[in-house]
Design a protein around this motif. Structure first.
Motif, PDB file in Angstrom:
ATOM      1  N   ASP A  56       6.772  23.399  99.396  1.00 49.86           N
ATOM      2  CA  ASP A  56       6.323  24.645  98.786  1.00 49.86           C
ATOM      3  C   ASP A  56       4.994  25.133  99.342  1.00 49.86           C
ATOM      4  O   ASP A  56       4.771  26.339  99.469  1.00 49.86           O
ATOM      5  CB  ASP A  56       6.201  24.480  97.269  1.00 49.86           C
ATOM      6  N   TYR A  57       4.104  24.195  99.667  1.00 52.20           N
ATOM      7  CA  TYR A  57       2.777  24.609 100.132  1.00 52.20           C
ATOM      8  C   TYR A  57       2.860  25.225 101.524  1.00 52.20           C
ATOM      9  O   TYR A  57       2.129  26.176 101.833  1.00 52.20           O
ATOM     10  CB  TYR A  57       1.821  23.417 100.123  1.00 52.20           C
TER      11      TYR A  57
ATOM     12  N   PHE B 184       4.294  28.578 101.024  1.00 55.50           N
ATOM     13  CA  PHE B 184       3.245  29.490 100.576  1.00 55.50           C
ATOM     14  C   PHE B 184       2.497  30.087 101.767  1.00 55.50           C
ATOM     15  O   PHE B 184       2.202  31.295 101.800  1.00 55.50           O
ATOM     16  CB  PHE B 184       2.273  28.754  99.650  1.00 55.50           C
TER      17      PHE B 184
ATOM     18  N   ARG C 151       2.318  33.943 102.737  1.00 56.51           N
ATOM     19  CA  ARG C 151       1.032  34.609 102.918  1.00 56.51           C
ATOM     20  C   ARG C 151       0.986  35.318 104.273  1.00 56.51           C
ATOM     21  O   ARG C 151       0.412  36.392 104.408  1.00 56.51           O
ATOM     22  CB  ARG C 151      -0.093  33.572 102.800  1.00 56.51           C
TER      23      ARG C 151
ATOM     24  N   PRO D 213      -2.116  24.188  99.115  1.00 58.97           N
ATOM     25  CA  PRO D 213      -2.274  25.003 100.325  1.00 58.97           C
ATOM     26  C   PRO D 213      -3.417  24.519 101.218  1.00 58.97           C
ATOM     27  O   PRO D 213      -3.316  24.603 102.447  1.00 58.97           O
ATOM     28  CB  PRO D 213      -2.568  26.404  99.762  1.00 58.97           C
TER      29      PRO D 213
END
Length: 564
Positions: free
Chosen positions: A337-338, A341, A345, A536
């Motif tokens: 997920d990170y 992300f 972004r 993140p």
């Protein structure tokens, strides 16, 4: 034949002026990129409103708050130096006195922590010693109370030891290997015990190396910025962190006064370091090195080294591994997920948000620009300082100025000078932020080129270049065809360090990249970290680790292995 003579003569004349011209250009670059920017910042402390005054500096000197600030900065540097010595000296003993498989690889790895970006290491320590890190997981498993070390002095000290203990190991191990084994054998033959022989013969020859490494460690930890900012915050602010805070609040006169006092202290420390290092170099003459022992026989001494190896794994390997694991570990188990992300972004983020691909692109471009600027500068300065006499010693000290000047100060100076512009003959000359960042990175990196090239130049057999000159080669031709190929490993090592320094540089970059799209991976890591979402930040830190390690290995392999 006769037609070629004028051209040949012109070539010789051009080569005769090439080195002086290159030296003059390097001197001009130092003035423009280092001395002038630093001088303008420091001058603000003495001319806050256009008139000369000592009031800003005297106000700082008289303020009890700044007394405490400098005292705490020196205290944490002292504790960090002790921790680095405690962690680094056993490693020097193991590398210098024992023979085992992988010893040379381990010795090479001692250079790795020093080139790892500090903000990435800070993220690794947060991931390791934070509330959900493996240290607290182990304490919970054992039924013990958990600890929260983030924003505490012990964690800052251990993180500093992560960086500087390998430096202690390299310096002291090199000195230990230069100890004359015959002197030890003589002491033993006269009845001295092993302990007595060590204290009377070996230890005195190590004092200079230990003091040199301690001074260098103290300088680095006194000037430390990203580690303290990320792991200590403003609750444990040092002079460097407070200087950055003053700049952020646009209190530039007070910041300049603080920078003056910090520079005076760091210059004095740097002078002491260089003096003791020269003394150590003069005394380093290996005649008959001590024989190394085997690690195969298990006794109390070797058992202690095994326990030390366990501590090394916890301090050095665990933070990096914890960061890697945290980047793929979510509340419900393994996750990407990170990283997703970061992709979101990049593709859907707003223009003002920090995106990963521009950070990677900028980091690599700035690294290449730093190589193109720092490597030639470092070679020229190494050649200039590789002479005898007080002028050469003064030059050798002057080129190390970036070690003693805050990266924040350099960033402010370049911002106010190159970026805002300099008035010259009625025209304001200015450069863009990216070029100023490359300049700041080159200033931080070129001393590492000098430090890698200068020792090889000093050990170079002058007979080779003299023979080339006797056969008609010019000084430039002898340098290019004879000397540079012989010192190529040092140049390659300096280039690898310069690129790695650029990739991880944080202090000046955070000033110069403020409010622009010229941010790098370390700046992106810090921005994600300030969001209090570790995922993140660890994902971006992992990308930074890959870029740093990959770039360092590629440059090192292209140019030859580093030898300290």
């Amino acid at each position: 034949m006769s037609g070629s003579t004028p051209g040949h003569a012109r070539s010789h004349r051009a080569e005769r002026v090439a080195l002086p011209l290159l030296g003059g250009l390097t001197a001009l670059l130092l003035v423009v990129l280092l001395y002038y920017p630093v001088g303008t910042v420091l001058a603000e402390a003495f001319a806050p409103e256009g008139s000369v005054s000592l009031a800003p500096v005297l106000d700082v000197l008289a303020d009890p708050f700044y007394h405490d600030l400098f005292a705490f900065t020196a205290w944490q540097a002292f504790l960090s130096t002790l921790a680095s010595l405690a962690l680094g000296l056993p490693g020097a003993y193991a590398l210098a006195r024992f023979e085992f498989r992988g010893r040379e690889t381990l010795q090479s790895l001692t250079a790795v922590p020093f080139v790892l970006p500090s903000i990435m290491v800070a993220v690794g320590f947060v991931a390791t010693f934070g509330r959900e890190g493996p240290v607290n997981d182990l304490l919970r498993f054992l039924g013990l109370p958990t600890v929260d070390l983030v924003f505490t002095l012990p964690l800052v000290v251990v993180a500093h030891a992560f960086y500087n203990a390998p430096l202690v190991t390299r310096i002291v191990a090199a000195a230990w290997e230069s100890v004359d084994g015959r002197a030890v054998e003589t002491a033993r033959s006269l009845g001295a015990s092993p302990r007595k022989a060590f204290l009377d013969v070996v230890a005195p020859q190590l004092y200079a190396a230990v003091l040199t490494s301690a001074l260098l460690t103290f300088i680095f930890t006194f000037m430390s910025f990203p580690i303290v900012l990320a792991l200590g915050g403003f609750e444990l602010a040092t002079v460097e962190v407070w200087l950055y805070a003053k700049v952020q609040n646009l209190e530039l006169t007070e910041a300049a006064a603080l920078a003056v006092l910090e520079t005076v202290v760091s210059l004095a420390l740097t002078y002491g370091y260089l003096r003791y290092e020269r003394a150590q170099a003069r005394g380093a003459r290996t005649v008959s090195p001590l024989p190394r022992q085997s690690l195969r026989v298990l006794d109390a001494k070797r058992l202690a080294l095994l326990l030390y190896a366990g501590v090394v794994v916890v301090v050095f390997a665990l933070p990096i591994l914890s960061m890697l694991v945290a980047s793929v570990q979510g509340p419900d188990g393994l996750t990407l997920d990170y990283y997703a992300f970061l992709l979101r972004r990049q593709t859907t983020g707003l223009a003002f948000q920090t995106k990963p691909l521009p950070a990677v692109r900028n980091t690599l471009l700035f690294g290449v620009g730093t190589l193109l600027l720092a490597v030639p500068m470092g070679i020229v300065l190494a050649l200039a300082s590789n002479r005898e006499g007080p002028l050469a010693r003064l030059l050798g000290t002057a080129v190390m100025l970036p070690f003693a000047v805050s990266g924040v100060v350099i960033g402010i100076g370049l911002l106010e000078g190159l970026v805002f512009g300099i008035e010259l003959f009625g025209t304001r000359l200015r450069v863009g932020g990216p070029l100023a960042i490359v300049a700041a990175h080159a200033v931080a990196a070129y001393p590492f080129v000098v430090r890698n090239v200068a020792p090889l130049l000093a050990d170079l057999d002058r007979a080779f270049s003299e023979s080339a000159r006797a056969l008609g080669a010019t000084r430039v031709r002898a340098l290019v065809d004879v000397e540079l190929p012989l010192i190529a490993p040092g140049i390659a090592a300096g280039a690898a360090f310069a690129f790695a320094i650029s990739v991880g540089e944080f202090d000046s970059t955070i000033i110069l990249a403020e409010g622009s799209s010229a941010y790098t991976i370390p700046i992106a890591v810090e921005r994600y970290l300030t969001d209090r979402t570790l995922g993140p930040a660890t994902a971006m830190g992992t990308i930074l680790l890959v870029v740093t390690a990959g770039s360092f290995v590629v440059i090192d392999r292209l140019g030859g292995a580093y030898r300290g």
